[in-house]
Design a protein around this motif. Sequence first.
Motif, mmCIF file in Angstrom:
data_model
loop_
_atom_site.group_PDB
_atom_site.id
_atom_site.type_symbol
_atom_site.label_atom_id
_atom_site.label_comp_id
_atom_site.label_asym_id
_atom_site.label_seq_id
_atom_site.Cartn_x
_atom_site.Cartn_y
_atom_site.Cartn_z
ATOM 1 N N GLY A 79 37.176 42.620 56.089
ATOM 2 C CA GLY A 79 36.703 41.217 54.722
ATOM 3 C C GLY A 79 36.135 41.700 54.282
ATOM 4 N N THR A 80 34.718 41.578 54.768
ATOM 5 C CA THR A 80 33.239 41.232 54.633
ATOM 6 C C THR A 80 33.569 42.522 53.406
ATOM 7 O OG1 THR A 80 32.756 40.807 56.239
ATOM 8 C CG2 THR A 80 30.848 41.590 55.004
ATOM 9 N N ARG A 81 33.620 44.582 53.576
ATOM 10 C CA ARG A 81 33.076 45.617 53.095
ATOM 11 C C ARG A 81 34.666 45.060 51.818
ATOM 12 N NH1 ARG A 81 35.152 51.433 55.157
ATOM 13 N NH2 ARG A 81 36.941 49.956 55.069
ATOM 14 N N ALA A 82 35.529 44.805 51.605
ATOM 15 C CA ALA A 82 35.930 44.333 50.427
ATOM 16 C C ALA A 82 35.988 43.306 49.719
ATOM 17 C CB ALA A 82 37.741 44.437 51.204
ATOM 18 N N VAL A 113 43.457 28.281 46.232
ATOM 19 C CA VAL A 113 43.430 29.325 47.893
ATOM 20 C C VAL A 113 44.369 30.076 47.792
ATOM 21 C CG1 VAL A 113 43.432 28.811 50.012
ATOM 22 C CG2 VAL A 113 42.406 26.945 48.614
ATOM 23 N N VAL A 114 43.905 31.477 48.310
ATOM 24 C CA VAL A 114 45.211 32.069 48.993
ATOM 25 C C VAL A 114 45.100 32.885 50.355
ATOM 26 C CG1 VAL A 114 45.635 34.765 48.891
ATOM 27 C CG2 VAL A 114 45.110 33.398 46.945
ATOM 28 N N ALA A 115 46.407 31.893 50.718
ATOM 29 C CA ALA A 115 46.162 31.736 52.476
ATOM 30 C C ALA A 115 46.905 32.943 52.988
ATOM 31 C CB ALA A 115 46.374 30.163 52.965
ATOM 32 N N THR A 116 46.312 33.299 53.906
ATOM 33 C CA THR A 116 46.896 35.036 54.471
ATOM 34 C C THR A 116 46.934 34.483 55.937
ATOM 35 O OG1 THR A 116 45.326 36.299 54.958
ATOM 36 C CG2 THR A 116 46.003 36.338 52.814
ATOM 37 N N GLU A 143 44.700 46.053 49.072
ATOM 38 C CA GLU A 143 46.488 45.244 48.162
ATOM 39 C C GLU A 143 45.986 43.912 48.533
ATOM 40 O OE1 GLU A 143 49.642 48.382 50.345
ATOM 41 O OE2 GLU A 143 49.234 45.824 50.405
ATOM 42 N N ILE A 144 45.494 43.142 49.142
ATOM 43 C CA ILE A 144 45.588 41.700 48.895
ATOM 44 C C ILE A 144 43.985 41.721 47.899
ATOM 45 C CG2 ILE A 144 44.335 39.219 50.046
ATOM 46 C CD1 ILE A 144 46.941 40.309 50.840
ATOM 47 N N ILE A 145 42.607 42.285 47.940
ATOM 48 C CA ILE A 145 41.657 41.554 47.230
ATOM 49 C C ILE A 145 41.771 42.416 45.545
ATOM 50 C CG2 ILE A 145 39.827 42.436 46.634
ATOM 51 C CD1 ILE A 145 39.928 41.087 48.628
ATOM 52 N N ALA A 146 42.478 42.853 45.320
ATOM 53 C CA ALA A 146 43.007 43.660 44.362
ATOM 54 C C ALA A 146 44.615 43.080 43.435
ATOM 55 C CB ALA A 146 44.195 45.163 44.426
ATOM 56 N N GLY A 147 45.268 42.476 44.399
ATOM 57 C CA GLY A 147 46.354 41.544 43.925
ATOM 58 C C GLY A 147 45.679 40.299 43.389
#
Length: 256
Positions: A121-124, A33-36, A72-76
């Motif tokens: 978020g949905t698009r990413a 899990v990645v929690a933000t 940035e979040i998704i790429a990471g």
Amino acid sequence: MQRFTDRIILITGAARGIGRAAAEEFAREGGIVVATDIDRDELSTAVRAMTEQGLRVAGLHQDVTDENRWAEIIAGIVAQHGGVDVLVNNAGAGFLKSIEETSGADWRRLMAINLESVFYGTRAGIAAMKQRGGVIVNVASIAANVAEPMFPAYNATKGGVSMFTKAAAVDCARRRYPIRINSLHPGYADTKLVSDAITALGDDAAAFAEGVAAAIPLGRLATPTEIARPLLFLASDDASYMVGSELVVDGGYIAV
């Protein structure tokens, strides 16, 4: 059987409430899990508590209204884990004000947090998932299904989340992307968002709270975990034929 063994789960608004409960439930079922959250301190506390239980949870600071931060979040996550399997757009805000009491600034702030962030978020998520597959769950509310005069702005944002989810889900299905998108519609839950909104009513808070409890056939608010577990169902392979659906979890509130 663990339904999410080694799957990568991204959850926004995960420092407290439904988001935190979902992070813990996903991790207990084998997920990574990645929690933000925008609240660094509370997120750090939540992540520490979960990792001390041996759960695989990492925390990242995120303002969900920042379009660039989404990239940035998704790429990471893709760089570290190879992809995202489940995205839960959970972060949200709310307040109790009539139409006449709601300012333009109030309206724009809620639209940005509750609706624009779900679009970003949905698009990413689609971009990251359309080759390898994945699931997106957008957390709406029963405010998308029933009107409440004391939160028209919230009604508008959650109604938007519901219809946006349907459009995105159908688009992905027709393009034959291996992505399922659905919305979760919680009723009143025992969370800080709900308690803060009610407390802000001042002298009217007790009467409003009593009225809410009386309107729920089960006679009480949900616990965050009671909302999180149906969310996990939507994200699991058990819901493989659900596309653009609304899953209502409200103790019978809108059935009356």
